[in-house]
Design a protein around this motif. Structure first.
Motif, short mmCIF file in Angstrom:
data_model
loop_
_atom_site.label_atom_id
_atom_site.label_comp_id
_atom_site.label_asym_id
_atom_site.label_seq_id
_atom_site.Cartn_x
_atom_site.Cartn_y
_atom_site.Cartn_z
N GLN A 162 0.85 -1.20 0.00
CA GLN A 162 0.00 0.00 0.00
C GLN A 162 0.89 1.25 0.00
OE1 GLN A 162 -3.09 0.11 3.00
NE2 GLN A 162 -3.30 -2.12 2.96
N ARG A 163 2.13 1.09 0.46
CA ARG A 163 3.10 2.18 0.49
C ARG A 163 3.71 2.42 -0.90
NH1 ARG A 163 8.71 2.57 3.96
NH2 ARG A 163 8.55 4.78 4.49
N GLY A 164 3.51 1.49 -1.81
CA GLY A 164 4.06 1.62 -3.15
C GLY A 164 5.14 0.58 -3.43
N LEU A 165 5.50 0.46 -4.71
CA LEU A 165 6.56 -0.45 -5.12
C LEU A 165 7.70 0.38 -5.71
CD1 LEU A 165 4.26 -3.27 -6.54
CD2 LEU A 165 5.75 -3.43 -4.53
N GLY A 166 8.32 -0.09 -6.78
CA GLY A 166 9.44 0.68 -7.29
C GLY A 166 9.98 0.12 -8.59
N ALA A 167 11.27 0.34 -8.83
CA ALA A 167 11.88 0.07 -10.12
C ALA A 167 11.92 -1.41 -10.48
CB ALA A 167 13.30 0.65 -10.16
N MET A 168 11.97 -2.30 -9.49
CA MET A 168 11.93 -3.73 -9.82
C MET A 168 10.65 -4.05 -10.59
SD MET A 168 13.17 -5.61 -6.33
CE MET A 168 14.07 -4.57 -5.18
N HIS A 169 9.55 -3.62 -10.03
CA HIS A 169 8.26 -3.90 -10.67
C HIS A 169 8.06 -3.05 -11.92
CE1 HIS A 169 7.42 -6.06 -6.97
NE2 HIS A 169 6.41 -6.61 -7.60
N ALA A 170 8.57 -1.83 -11.93
CA ALA A 170 8.43 -1.00 -13.12
C ALA A 170 9.11 -1.65 -14.32
CB ALA A 170 9.02 0.39 -12.87
N LEU A 171 10.21 -2.37 -14.08
CA LEU A 171 10.89 -3.09 -15.16
C LEU A 171 10.29 -4.48 -15.39
CD1 LEU A 171 14.57 -2.11 -14.35
CD2 LEU A 171 13.45 -1.75 -16.55
N ALA A 172 9.91 -5.16 -14.31
CA ALA A 172 9.39 -6.52 -14.45
C ALA A 172 8.08 -6.56 -15.23
CB ALA A 172 9.20 -7.16 -13.07
N HIS A 173 7.25 -5.54 -15.07
CA HIS A 173 5.97 -5.54 -15.77
C HIS A 173 6.14 -5.52 -17.30
CE1 HIS A 173 3.74 -4.03 -11.94
NE2 HIS A 173 3.75 -5.34 -12.01
N PRO A 174 6.91 -4.58 -17.87
CA PRO A 174 7.08 -4.62 -19.33
C PRO A 174 7.87 -5.84 -19.80
CG PRO A 174 8.40 -2.85 -18.38
CD PRO A 174 7.48 -3.33 -17.31
N LEU A 175 8.86 -6.28 -19.02
CA LEU A 175 9.60 -7.48 -19.40
C LEU A 175 8.67 -8.69 -19.45
CD1 LEU A 175 12.84 -6.90 -17.31
CD2 LEU A 175 12.76 -7.15 -19.80
N GLY A 176 7.78 -8.80 -18.47
CA GLY A 176 6.84 -9.90 -18.46
C GLY A 176 5.86 -9.84 -19.61
N ALA A 177 5.42 -8.62 -19.94
CA ALA A 177 4.47 -8.47 -21.05
C ALA A 177 5.10 -8.80 -22.39
CB ALA A 177 3.92 -7.05 -21.05
N LEU A 178 6.35 -8.40 -22.59
CA LEU A 178 7.00 -8.58 -23.89
C LEU A 178 7.61 -9.97 -24.07
CD1 LEU A 178 8.78 -5.12 -24.28
CD2 LEU A 178 6.66 -5.87 -25.36
N TYR A 179 8.08 -10.56 -22.97
CA TYR A 179 8.78 -11.84 -23.07
C TYR A 179 8.02 -12.99 -22.42
CZ TYR A 179 12.87 -9.21 -24.65
OH TYR A 179 13.73 -8.41 -25.36
N ASP A 180 6.87 -12.72 -21.82
CA ASP A 180 6.07 -13.74 -21.14
C ASP A 180 6.92 -14.51 -20.12
OD1 ASP A 180 3.63 -14.95 -20.61
OD2 ASP A 180 3.99 -16.60 -21.98
N ALA A 181 7.80 -13.79 -19.42
CA ALA A 181 8.66 -14.39 -18.41
C ALA A 181 7.96 -14.38 -17.05
CB ALA A 181 9.98 -13.63 -18.33
N HIS A 182 8.38 -15.30 -16.17
CA HIS A 182 7.78 -15.43 -14.86
C HIS A 182 8.05 -14.18 -14.02
CE1 HIS A 182 7.53 -16.88 -10.62
NE2 HIS A 182 6.48 -17.53 -11.11
N HIS A 183 6.99 -13.59 -13.47
CA HIS A 183 7.10 -12.31 -12.78
C HIS A 183 8.04 -12.38 -11.57
CE1 HIS A 183 5.89 -8.43 -11.12
NE2 HIS A 183 5.64 -9.04 -9.96
N GLY A 184 7.88 -13.39 -10.74
CA GLY A 184 8.72 -13.50 -9.55
C GLY A 184 10.19 -13.67 -9.90
N THR A 185 10.46 -14.46 -10.95
CA THR A 185 11.85 -14.65 -11.37
C THR A 185 12.44 -13.34 -11.87
OG1 THR A 185 11.32 -16.93 -12.00
CG2 THR A 185 13.35 -15.99 -12.88
N LEU A 186 11.66 -12.57 -12.61
CA LEU A 186 12.14 -11.27 -13.08
C LEU A 186 12.50 -10.36 -11.90
CD1 LEU A 186 9.63 -10.59 -15.99
CD2 LEU A 186 12.10 -10.96 -16.22
#
Length: 386
Positions: free
Chosen positions: A260-284
Motif C-alpha cells: 500500500q506504500r508503493g513499489l518501485g523500479a523492480m516492478h516497473a521493469l518486471a511488468h514490461p519485461l513480463g508483457a513482452l517476453y512472457d517471463a515469470h514475474h517473480g523470477t524477473l
C-alpha cells in the motif's frame, strides 16, 4: 502449527487443513454457486478436485475455469466472465499462484459489469466507473508464497494489443476471505518456491524503501523481510517443512499488505519485461533485485542500514546487498536476464515502458527512460559494479 484467524487486511484463516472449510466460508459469504478459477496445471491436481467435491457435497453447484496463461490476458478474463454468466455463478474461488488469483479477482469484478475491463486501469479515480454492487465475493486460496494477491485490491492483466501489463484496481476487488493453508504449497517445486519467495521479498523490500509516509506498512515490510530471511532457504531446500511453508505464506501476504506504500523500479521493469517476453514475474523481480538496489543506493542507504540492524546483519548497505546476492545464489536464482532469454534489443523500449508504469512513481529515485534502460542492460550483462 496453530490454526489462527486474522482480520487484516481481510478475513484470513491460517493453518494446515483450513482448505476443508471452503464450503462453510462460501455459505458465510452467501455464495450459493461458486466458480473455481485456477490454472491448467492445478486443474489436474487432487486439491482442485477436493475443493470441487467439497462444495458440491454441500449442495453448492460449482464449475471450473482454468484457461489462464502464466501472465493472464484480457481474453482469459473475458472467457471466464462468459462462463460465470452462463452458469449464473454468484462468487469466485480463486485457487493458485498470482496468475490464477489475479484472473479470479478480475472475473469476480467484471463478470456482471457494464464497463469494459480496461476502464478500471489504476489511474486516478477510474475505479469509480464500476458498480461495486455487481462485484462478486471472492475466496482466495494461494498455493504459492509470492504475489500476495490474495490480500490485494488490484489485478495485473496483459493487454495483448499493445502489449503491456495493466494494473486494474477497485477497493471491492480485495477477496472477502482468504485461506492460507501450508499443506497446499507442499507440491510446489523448489524452483518456483525460490522464485515466488523472492517475489514476496521484492514486495516487502520495495515497500520498505518507498518514500511514502506509511509507518504501518513500513513496519509490516521489515518484519516480512525478516521472516523471509529465516524461512525461504529452508522452504526451498525442504519443501515438506510445513513451518517454513506457513511462514512464507504469511510473509507473502504481508508484502502485499505493505505495498500500500508503493513499489518501485523492480516492478516497473518486471511488468514490461513480463508483457513482452512472457517471463515469470517473480523470477524477473529476483533477477532485477540487486541491480535496482545498486541504482537506488544513494537514496536508500540510511533505511537499508536500519534494516540491516533489524536483520542482525553487519550494519550498512553492503552487508544487506551481499545477503541478497548470496540468497539468490543459494536458492538457484539466475544472475542475469540473459539467462532468461532476454537480450539488449528491446531495452530502450522497456525503459520507456518502465517510466510509464505506476510502480515507478514510488521508486526512491525518479529514473528516466535512459536510466531504466541502463539498469536493464546491467541486468542482461550481469554488471553489479553500480
Amino acid at each position: 502449527m496453530d490454526a489462527v484467524n486474522w482480520n487484516y487486511p481481510t478475513a484470513i484463516r491460517f493453518g494446515c487443513g483450513r482448505v476443508r472449510e471452503i464450503a462453510e466460508i462460501c455459505r458465510q459469504l452467501n455464495i450459493s454457486s461458486p466458480l473455481v478459477v485456477t490454472d491448467p496445471g492445478l486443474a489436474q491436481l487432487p486439491m482442485t478436485d477436493n475443493i470441487l467435491a467439497s462444495c458440491r457435497s454441500e449442495g453448492l453447484p460449482t464449475s471450473l475455469f482454468s484457461d489462464i496463461r502464466a501472465n493472464p490476458t484480457g481474453s482469459d478474463v473475458t472467457a471466464g466472465n462468459r462462463l460465470c454468466r452462463e452458469h449464473a455463478h454468484d462468487g469466485v474461488i480463486a485457487l493458485g499462484g498470482g496468475s490464477a488469483l489475479d484472473a479470479g479477482k478480475a472475473i469476480a469484478t467484471f463478470a456482471y459489469q457494464d464497463c469494459e475491463l480496461w476502464a478500471l486501469e489504476d489511474i486516478g479515480d477510474n475505479w469509480k466507473r464500476a458498480d461495486q454492487g455487481r462485484i462478486l465475493p471472492t475466496v482466495a486460496i494461494p498455493t504459492t508464497a509470492g504475489t500476495g494477491s490474495e490480500v490485494g485490491r488490484a489485478s495485473v492483466i496483459v493487454k495483448q494489443d499493445e502489449p503491456r501489463k495493466v494494473i486494474l484496481f477497485h477497493p471491492g476487488m480485495c477477496p472477502a476471505s482468504v485461506i492460507l493453508d501450508p499443506e497446499l504449497t507442499i507440491s510446489l517445486p523448489a524452483r518456483l518456491t525460490a522464485a515466488t519467495g523472492m517475489d514476496a521479498l521484492s514486495h516487502n523490500l520495495e515497500a520498505y524503501c518507498s518514500p511514502v509516509f506509511h509507518p504501518m506498512a513500513a513496519g509490516i515490510a521489515a518484519e516480512g523481510i525478516r521472516i523471509i530471511r529465516d524461512n525461504l532457504e529452508q522452504a526451498v531446500h525442504d519443501g515438506s517443512d510445513l513451518q517454513a511453508r506457513g511462514q512464507m505464506l504469511a510473509a507473502s501476504a504481508m508484502g502485499a499488505t505493505a505495498f500500500q506504500r508503493g513499489l518501485g523500479a523492480m516492478h516497473a521493469l518486471a511488468h514490461p519485461l513480463g508483457a513482452l517476453y512472457d517471463a515469470h514475474h517473480g523470477t524477473l523481480n529476483a533477477v532485477l533485485m540487486p541491480y535496482v538496489l545498486r541504482a537506488n543506493r544513494e537514496a536508500i542507504e540510511p533505511v537499508i542500514a536500519k534494516l540491516s540492524r533489524y536483520l542482525a546483519l553487519d550494519e550498512g548497505f553492503e552487508s544487506f546487498f551481499h545477503w541478497v546476492v548470496d540468497l539468490r545464489m543459494n536458492i538457484g536464482i539466475p544472475n542475469t536476464l540473459a539467462e532468461l532469454g532476454i537480450d539488449e534489443s528491446r531495452m530502450a523500449e522497456i525503459g520507456a515502458m518502465a517510466v510509464a508504469d505506476p510502480s515507478a512513481s514510488t521508486n526512491p529515485i525518479q529514473f528516466d527512460a535512459r536510466q531504466y534502460c541502463d539498469i536493464g542492460l546491467a541486468a542482461v550483462k550481469g554488471d553489479l559494479s553500480g
